[in-house]
Scaffold this motif. Structure first.
Motif, PDB file in Angstrom:
ATOM      1  N   LEU A  49       0.962  -1.155   0.002  1.00  0.00           N
ATOM      2  CA  LEU A  49      -0.070  -0.086  -0.121  1.00  0.00           C
ATOM      3  C   LEU A  49       0.678   1.208   0.090  1.00  0.00           C
ATOM      4  CD1 LEU A  49      -1.867  -2.281   1.205  1.00  0.00           C
ATOM      5  CD2 LEU A  49      -3.321  -0.464   2.207  1.00  0.00           C
ATOM      6  N   PHE A  50       1.898   1.146   0.772  1.00  0.00           N
ATOM      7  CA  PHE A  50       2.849   2.539   0.719  1.00  0.00           C
ATOM      8  C   PHE A  50       3.711   2.458  -0.756  1.00  0.00           C
ATOM      9  CE2 PHE A  50       3.255   1.663   5.731  1.00  0.00           C
ATOM     10  CZ  PHE A  50       2.205   2.812   5.966  1.00  0.00           C
ATOM     11  N   THR A  51       3.877   1.741  -1.160  1.00  0.00           N
ATOM     12  CA  THR A  51       4.500   1.822  -2.514  1.00  0.00           C
ATOM     13  C   THR A  51       3.681   2.095  -3.626  1.00  0.00           C
ATOM     14  OG1 THR A  51       4.671  -0.788  -2.788  1.00  0.00           O
ATOM     15  CG2 THR A  51       6.444   0.207  -1.555  1.00  0.00           C
ATOM     16  N   GLY A  52       2.333   1.919  -3.590  1.00  0.00           N
ATOM     17  CA  GLY A  52       1.208   2.007  -4.394  1.00  0.00           C
ATOM     18  C   GLY A  52       0.988   0.896  -5.420  1.00  0.00           C
ATOM     19  N   VAL A  53       1.453  -0.316  -5.179  1.00  0.00           N
ATOM     20  CA  VAL A  53       1.169  -1.479  -6.049  1.00  0.00           C
ATOM     21  C   VAL A  53      -0.142  -2.295  -5.507  1.00  0.00           C
ATOM     22  CG1 VAL A  53       3.508  -1.808  -6.879  1.00  0.00           C
ATOM     23  CG2 VAL A  53       2.547  -2.993  -4.748  1.00  0.00           C
ATOM     24  N   GLU A  54      -0.686  -1.894  -4.415  1.00  0.00           N
ATOM     25  CA  GLU A  54      -1.917  -2.445  -3.811  1.00  0.00           C
ATOM     26  C   GLU A  54      -2.456  -1.339  -3.335  1.00  0.00           C
ATOM     27  OE1 GLU A  54      -3.403  -5.410  -0.710  1.00  0.00           O
ATOM     28  OE2 GLU A  54      -1.063  -5.165  -0.795  1.00  0.00           O
ATOM     29  N   ARG A  55      -4.130  -1.466  -3.697  1.00  0.00           N
ATOM     30  CA  ARG A  55      -5.094  -0.532  -3.103  1.00  0.00           C
ATOM     31  C   ARG A  55      -6.020  -1.225  -2.338  1.00  0.00           C
ATOM     32  NH1 ARG A  55      -5.340   4.275  -6.129  1.00  0.00           N
ATOM     33  NH2 ARG A  55      -3.130   4.770  -6.773  1.00  0.00           N
ATOM     34  N   ARG A  56      -6.578  -0.474  -1.089  1.00  0.00           N
ATOM     35  CA  ARG A  56      -7.595  -1.460  -0.484  1.00  0.00           C
ATOM     36  C   ARG A  56      -8.813  -0.541  -0.378  1.00  0.00           C
ATOM     37  NH1 ARG A  56      -4.264  -4.705   4.455  1.00  0.00           N
ATOM     38  NH2 ARG A  56      -2.538  -5.537   2.545  1.00  0.00           N
ATOM     39  N   ASP A  57     -10.029  -0.821   0.379  1.00  0.00           N
ATOM     40  CA  ASP A  57     -10.887   0.056   0.641  1.00  0.00           C
ATOM     41  C   ASP A  57     -10.940   1.086   2.035  1.00  0.00           C
ATOM     42  OD1 ASP A  57     -11.397  -1.805   2.648  1.00  0.00           O
ATOM     43  OD2 ASP A  57     -13.271  -2.536   1.847  1.00  0.00           O
ATOM     44  N   TYR A  58      -9.840   1.200   2.354  1.00  0.00           N
ATOM     45  CA  TYR A  58      -9.345   2.039   3.534  1.00  0.00           C
ATOM     46  C   TYR A  58      -8.081   2.712   3.269  1.00  0.00           C
ATOM     47  CZ  TYR A  58      -6.967  -1.777   5.181  1.00  0.00           C
ATOM     48  OH  TYR A  58      -6.129  -3.013   5.227  1.00  0.00           O
ATOM     49  N   ALA A  59      -8.248   4.221   3.755  1.00  0.00           N
ATOM     50  CA  ALA A  59      -7.160   4.717   3.517  1.00  0.00           C
ATOM     51  C   ALA A  59      -6.342   5.071   4.860  1.00  0.00           C
ATOM     52  CB  ALA A  59      -7.212   6.265   2.993  1.00  0.00           C
ATOM     53  N   ARG A  60      -6.788   4.543   6.170  1.00  0.00           N
ATOM     54  CA  ARG A  60      -6.404   4.615   7.517  1.00  0.00           C
ATOM     55  C   ARG A  60      -6.479   3.566   8.131  1.00  0.00           C
ATOM     56  NH1 ARG A  60      -8.891  10.028  10.319  1.00  0.00           N
ATOM     57  NH2 ARG A  60      -8.452  11.630   8.676  1.00  0.00           N
ATOM     58  N   ALA A  61      -5.422   2.909   8.827  1.00  0.00           N
ATOM     59  CA  ALA A  61      -5.740   1.813   9.516  1.00  0.00           C
ATOM     60  C   ALA A  61      -4.855   1.614  10.975  1.00  0.00           C
ATOM     61  CB  ALA A  61      -4.743   0.552   8.716  1.00  0.00           C
ATOM     62  N   THR A  62      -5.501   0.820  11.751  1.00  0.00           N
ATOM     63  CA  THR A  62      -4.697   0.577  13.179  1.00  0.00           C
ATOM     64  C   THR A  62      -4.467  -0.872  13.061  1.00  0.00           C
ATOM     65  OG1 THR A  62      -4.589   1.173  15.228  1.00  0.00           O
ATOM     66  CG2 THR A  62      -6.786   0.674  14.270  1.00  0.00           C
ATOM     67  N   THR A  63      -3.457  -1.300  13.823  1.00  0.00           N
ATOM     68  CA  THR A  63      -3.172  -2.783  14.303  1.00  0.00           C
ATOM     69  C   THR A  63      -2.585  -2.892  15.491  1.00  0.00           C
ATOM     70  OG1 THR A  63      -1.015  -2.768  13.125  1.00  0.00           O
ATOM     71  CG2 THR A  63      -2.961  -3.083  11.879  1.00  0.00           C
ATOM     72  N   ALA A  64      -2.681  -3.985  16.083  1.00  0.00           N
ATOM     73  CA  ALA A  64      -1.702  -4.526  17.112  1.00  0.00           C
ATOM     74  C   ALA A  64      -0.894  -5.779  16.302  1.00  0.00           C
ATOM     75  CB  ALA A  64      -2.654  -5.031  18.199  1.00  0.00           C
ATOM     76  N   GLN A  65       0.184  -5.493  16.092  1.00  0.00           N
ATOM     77  CA  GLN A  65       0.936  -6.523  15.052  1.00  0.00           C
ATOM     78  C   GLN A  65       1.734  -7.542  15.823  1.00  0.00           C
ATOM     79  OE1 GLN A  65       0.781  -7.216  11.649  1.00  0.00           O
ATOM     80  NE2 GLN A  65       2.194  -8.711  12.115  1.00  0.00           N
ATOM     81  N   LYS A  66       1.706  -8.750  15.442  1.00  0.00           N
ATOM     82  CA  LYS A  66       2.756  -9.488  16.100  1.00  0.00           C
ATOM     83  C   LYS A  66       3.924  -9.546  15.060  1.00  0.00           C
ATOM     84  CE  LYS A  66       0.058 -13.103  14.683  1.00  0.00           C
ATOM     85  NZ  LYS A  66      -0.456 -14.471  14.504  1.00  0.00           N
ATOM     86  N   CYS A  67       5.267  -9.423  16.205  1.00  0.00           N
ATOM     87  CA  CYS A  67       6.309  -9.236  15.313  1.00  0.00           C
ATOM     88  C   CYS A  67       7.255 -10.118  15.998  1.00  0.00           C
ATOM     89  CB  CYS A  67       7.008  -7.601  15.808  1.00  0.00           C
ATOM     90  SG  CYS A  67       5.985  -6.319  14.922  1.00  0.00           S
ATOM     91  N   LEU A  68       8.264 -10.391  15.351  1.00  0.00           N
ATOM     92  CA  LEU A  68       9.506 -11.471  15.939  1.00  0.00           C
ATOM     93  C   LEU A  68      11.028 -11.085  15.242  1.00  0.00           C
ATOM     94  CD1 LEU A  68       9.147 -15.055  16.633  1.00  0.00           C
ATOM     95  CD2 LEU A  68      11.309 -14.251  15.448  1.00  0.00           C
ATOM     96  N   ARG A  69      11.998 -10.800  16.227  1.00  0.00           N
ATOM     97  CA  ARG A  69      13.137 -10.337  15.907  1.00  0.00           C
ATOM     98  C   ARG A  69      14.212 -11.267  16.493  1.00  0.00           C
ATOM     99  NH1 ARG A  69      13.217  -3.837  16.468  1.00  0.00           N
ATOM    100  NH2 ARG A  69      11.567  -3.374  14.589  1.00  0.00           N
ATOM    101  N   ALA A  70      14.255 -12.427  15.502  1.00  0.00           N
ATOM    102  CA  ALA A  70      15.462 -13.382  16.274  1.00  0.00           C
ATOM    103  C   ALA A  70      16.014 -14.193  15.017  1.00  0.00           C
ATOM    104  CB  ALA A  70      14.615 -14.443  16.893  1.00  0.00           C
ATOM    105  N   GLY A  71      16.072 -13.403  13.978  1.00  0.00           N
ATOM    106  CA  GLY A  71      16.890 -13.967  12.797  1.00  0.00           C
ATOM    107  C   GLY A  71      17.127 -12.782  11.588  1.00  0.00           C
ATOM    108  N   GLY A  72      18.150 -13.013  10.890  1.00  0.00           N
ATOM    109  CA  GLY A  72      18.257 -12.018   9.662  1.00  0.00           C
ATOM    110  C   GLY A  72      18.786 -11.081  10.324  1.00  0.00           C
ATOM    111  N   LYS A  73      18.427  -9.590   9.624  1.00  0.00           N
ATOM    112  CA  LYS A  73      19.068  -8.333  10.266  1.00  0.00           C
ATOM    113  C   LYS A  73      18.418  -8.058  11.449  1.00  0.00           C
ATOM    114  CE  LYS A  73      16.344  -5.092   7.544  1.00  0.00           C
ATOM    115  NZ  LYS A  73      16.233  -4.024   6.652  1.00  0.00           N
ATOM    116  N   HIS A  74      17.298  -8.449  11.992  1.00  0.00           N
ATOM    117  CA  HIS A  74      16.720  -8.158  13.201  1.00  0.00           C
ATOM    118  C   HIS A  74      16.780  -9.301  13.940  1.00  0.00           C
ATOM    119  CE1 HIS A  74      14.961  -4.386  11.354  1.00  0.00           C
ATOM    120  NE2 HIS A  74      14.368  -5.127  10.700  1.00  0.00           N
TER     121      HIS A  74
END
Length: 883
Positions: A49-74
């Motif tokens: 959505l940020f890069t403009g290759v996808e559109r959705r039916d909302y322009a504002r969103a909020t989330t509680a996102q599951k994240c994990l940093r234990a591999g790769g650069k994070h």
């Protein structure tokens, strides 16, 4: 309002009321970024959505996102448990604007939340802005009323976000909370900024530029907002805790570990309890998404997380596997917000328990070797990298566990040396993560999807339909025409052809128009809803904009439908037979067969397979209608519909129900986008033809249905008829007849062995006296025999010794291949003079062999030259004469 669950809800409710769509957390395994191993920030699921290759039916969103940093650069793994803030799994609260509001509204919303809803004292807040972001600086002064000393300009990249060398980027503004002078540290930008006093808890990213080249930026046409607030951090602030591990969520998990181990979370044990609590969350969420411990990729990272926690359980003195016993405590704390934990509880517990049992063996062996290798090292010294690599490569002891075990003694590991040793083992080195997300997306489809939209699938109710060609590709590039003899890829505005997904193979068939014919050999789905047909033009030509008739291969589709519906019936039968932990891990639905992979820790017994097959066929015989409904995702889950963990579903889903189960309830209810039979009776029959393991904790059943099952039964029946004819018995009696024949064979074999023994012992005489001679005043029984096994030679020698009373017995057995075995026995009164081992070695040498062994009274050997049996016996006699 201070509990973690209440804080999360307050954040989401606040932004929902401010016009934001509350979007469910994306998965930990990202689907839209092949460069990431795990989702590490809230913006990952919105990247397109940020890069403009996808559109959705909302322009504002909020989330509680599951994240994990234990591999790769994070990768924060090594710090977890030893600092106040580091975690592997964490939740990132965020609000997003996709070309809607920008800096002023973002700052207003942030300020309103933290001061009015979270009620943080304004005099303990301060912010940073990028050094030249005068706009943000002025807005903070205007909205928050901050004095100049409370708005700190930062010149480093810490306050400028970029996805890479090129692409969207922009300045940041971070919000800090002053935890008081009881903690060390200075404000951001000061020499002692790394202390804990000033805690950054919310980062506002103002995405306003496009980095087109080094040193060259252009304004984005639709500037956007991406924010990230650590739930654990804001919870610590609101609960007055100086460490994330002192918030209510972690207190509950640590309390469960304390109760299970009997070890208080104090002193040196504090870090171990924190590691266990943190890693329990990460491990459980990954398993709930279908990631299982393995030696590569995401599974390897999961294994490292699990085993690090299990190492700390061992440090706490846990005598039995601990982690799985803490899962109920985690579900009590987080199950309401993340129901996938509840659904996967059985699998999570079982996976943790099995992995800890396996690991304890590795741990005991590795720690012993590590203690020995590091015995002479003191504080400040380091373990040789070669030694650490040997522990890893030869004994399976990971580097991070070696580092963790030595940390308490102040001993480090020569990581460069370890890496150098690893580089010399290229095969092992390349087991680490190398690349794509779960499915690398070809960028060519994004502009096509943006230009022509999604393909409408008509195949649930039709196998033939008209469609208009909207895109053609040849050799990876778009073209306007495909002519006769050419092959390529075709996208239409609508199609009855099913695109491969969910284990079901893509449809094949024909495209036609007057003077035009093309064969479709496969159909795939790109970006979730662009159906791509692999075509070969046989006649005429096809151009973008043409109308064609799309005709699916009906017979093939019919078989596929039957197999797909059968997988649903088998899935439920497996769960009913093996337990609720059964979850789909993959499937193949082809026209000629089906296979179904699922979570289960051990092989399935024959009786269990029989029950699974019987349950599934019972539903087939009901000829119950297969009902498909489209409903909201949450409504579908609330109805009990089962889903494949990790599968990406839209807001609306298809729910497929079939059969009647216990108490007249629906037998199977699953989320599924595939094609199915109209009634279960159309499946015909289901027969399981294979069961095997495909990975740790994953089993596979293979089955046939319909015509394929009938042919399988015919083949089996023909074999039974052939056996009955050979036995000259009715088919109903062939088992008893075979058992009788086997009994008779065993009896004859015993009689044959006895006859051979008697013949061997008796020879040409009645009592075998012809085999006895006297050598050097000692009686020698010497005979060569055929068709006698080695174990029987020993019993013959024992009999010969008894018949001699005093003497030596030597028997050579010659096989049908011309090889030989020899056994020599010496009676007890002569073992002081003759050793059976010496005698048998002399015989073995004559047979072309070497060696031999046993006891002084009985020994055996062999050799390749059975034709020299007489020479072997003479060699024994010669040895007796020389003694």
């Amino acid at each position: 309002m201070s509990g973690v669950n209440e804080i999360r809800k307050t954040f989401l409710d606040y932004f929902r009321k401010e016009g934001h769509a509350a979007v469910a957390s994306g998965p930990l395994v990202p689907r839209n970024d092949p460069t990431l191993m795990f989702t590490s920030a809230g913006m990952v699921q919105f990247k397109n959505l940020f890069t403009g290759v996808e559109r959705r039916d909302y322009a504002r969103a909020t989330t509680a996102q599951k994240c994990l940093r234990a591999g790769g650069k994070h990768n924060d793994l090594d710090n977890v448990g030893y600092t106040a803030r580091h975690h592997t799994f964490f939740e990132m609260l965020g609000n997003f604007s996709f070309g809607d509001y920008f800096k002023e509204r973002a700052i207003e919303l942030a300020w309103g939340l933290v001061t009015k809803h979270f009620d943080l004292p304004k005099d303990r807040l301060l912010v940073t802005v990028y050094i030249d972001d005068d706009e943000a600086y002025g807005l903070w002064k205007k909205i928050a009323g901050f004095s100049d000393d409370r708005i700190i300009r930062i010149a480093s990249s810490d306050n400028f976000w970029a996805a890479g060398d090129t692409g969207p980027c922009g300045p940041c503004s971070e919000i800090f909370f002053d935890q008081g002078d009881k903690l060390a540290g200075g404000p951001p930008g000061s020499p002692d900024e790394d202390g804990d006093r000033f805690l950054e808890f919310w980062n506002l990213v103002f995405m306003q530029y496009d980095q087109v080249a080094p040193g060259e930026r252009q304004p984005l046409p639709r500037p956007s907002i991406d924010t990230g607030m650590g739930l654990e951090r804001i919870s610590a602030i609101l609960q007055g805790a100086s460490s994330n591990y002192d918030i209510d969520l972690f207190k509950a998990l640590i309390a469960a570990a304390v109760e299970a181990t009997g070890v208080p979370a104090e002193g040196a044990a504090r870090a171990s309890h924190r590691v266990i609590a943190d890693h329990l969350r990460a491990s459980s969420f990954l398993v709930a998404e279908g990631v299982l411990p393995s030696n590569e990729g995401r599974g390897y990272v999961l294994r490292r997380i699990m085993r690090r926690a299990m190492r700390h359980a061992q440090l706490l003195g846990a005598a039995e596997p601990l982690m799985w016993r803490l899962v109920p405590a985690l579900i009590r704390e987080m199950g309401a917000a993340y129901p996938e934990l509840v659904r996967a509880e059985g699998l999570i517990s079982e996976t943790l328990q099995l992995e800890e049992v396996r690991f304890r063996t590795t741990l005991a062996r590795g720690l012993g070797l590590l203690d020995e290798a590091s015995a002479g090292l003191g504080e400040g010294q380091s373990l040789a990298g070669e030694t650490a690599f040997k522990l890893y490569d030869t004994y399976g002891f990971p580097l991070d566990l070696t580092q963790d075990a030595l940390r308490a003694r102040g001993v480090s590991v020569d990581v460069d040396g370890f890496n150098a040793a690893m580089a010399r083992q290229k095969a092992e080195a390349r087991a680490a993560w190398a690349g794509s997300g779960e499915a690398a997306t070809e960028t060519v489809w994004f502009p096509i999807r943006e230009r022509v939209g999604a393909t409408e699938f008509l195949g649930y109710g039709a196998e033939q339909a008209d469609g208009q060609v909207v895109a053609l590709l040849k050799d990876g590039a778009e073209v306007t025409t495909l002519s006769a003899g050419e092959s390529g890829l075709l996208v239409a505005n609508q199609t009855p052809f099913y695109g491969e997904s969910g284990g079901q193979v893509g449809d094949v068939g024909v495209l036609s128009a007057p003077g035009v014919e093309a064969v479709v050999s496969d159909t795939q789905k790109k970006l979730g809803d662009v159906f791509v047909h692999t075509v070969e033009v046989r006649e005429g030509s096809i151009a973008v904009g043409d109308g064609l008739t799309f005709t699916v291969d009906h017979e093939r589709r019919r078989k596929v439908r039957g197999n797909h519906s059968a997988t649903h019936l088998l899935h439920e039968a497996l769960r009913l037979t093996l337990g609720d932990h059964v979850a789909q891990k993959g499937s193949l639905v082809a026209p000629d067969r089906l296979r179904f992979d699922f979570s289960h820790p051990k092989p399935i017994s024959d009786s269990e397979l029989e029950r699974i097959e019987a349950i599934a066929n019972g539903v087939v015989l009901q000829n119950a209608p297969v009902v498909t409904r489209v409903m909201g995702l949450e409504e579908a889950r609330a109805s009990g519909a089962r889903a494949l963990f990790g599968e990406k579903y839209g807001d609306e889903v298809r729910v497929v129900s079939m059969g009647r189960g216990a108490d007249d309830a629906t037998y199977s209810v699953e989320l599924c986008g595939g094609t199915h039979v109209g009634a279960t009776g159309e499946i015909g029959a289901i027969t399981i033809v294979g069961e095997s393991g495909v990975a740790a904790g994953v089993r596979r059943v293979e089955a046939l249905t319909g015509e394929a099952a009938r042919r399988h039964f015919e083949t089996q029946n023909a074999r039974v008829a052939d056996v009955a004819a050979l036995l000259k018995a009715p088919e109903a009696e062939i088992v008893e007849r075979i058992e009788t024949l086997l009994d008779e064979r065993r009896k004859l074999e015993r009689e044959l062995v006895d006859a051979r023994k008697k013949l061997a012992m008796g020879g040409g005489g009645a009592d075998g006296a012809d085999a006895v001679r006297e050598v050097g005043g000692v009686k020698l029984f010497a005979r060569a025999v055929e068709g006698i096994e080695m174990k029987d030679l020993k019993s013959l020698v024992d009999e010969a010794k008894k018949s001699l009373g005093s003497g030596v017995a030597a028997i050579v057995g010659v096989t049908s291949e011309g090889k030989a075995g020899v056994v020599v026995g010496v009676t007890a009164d002569l073992t002081s003079r003759f050793n059976a081992v010496d005698l048998v070695r002399a015989a073995s040498a004559a047979l072309g062999g070497s060696g031999g062994g046993g006891r002084p009274d009985m020994a055996q050997a062999g050799g390749p030259e059975g034709a020299r049996a007489a020479e072997a016996l003479d060699a024994v006699a010669a040895r007796l004469s020389a003694a």
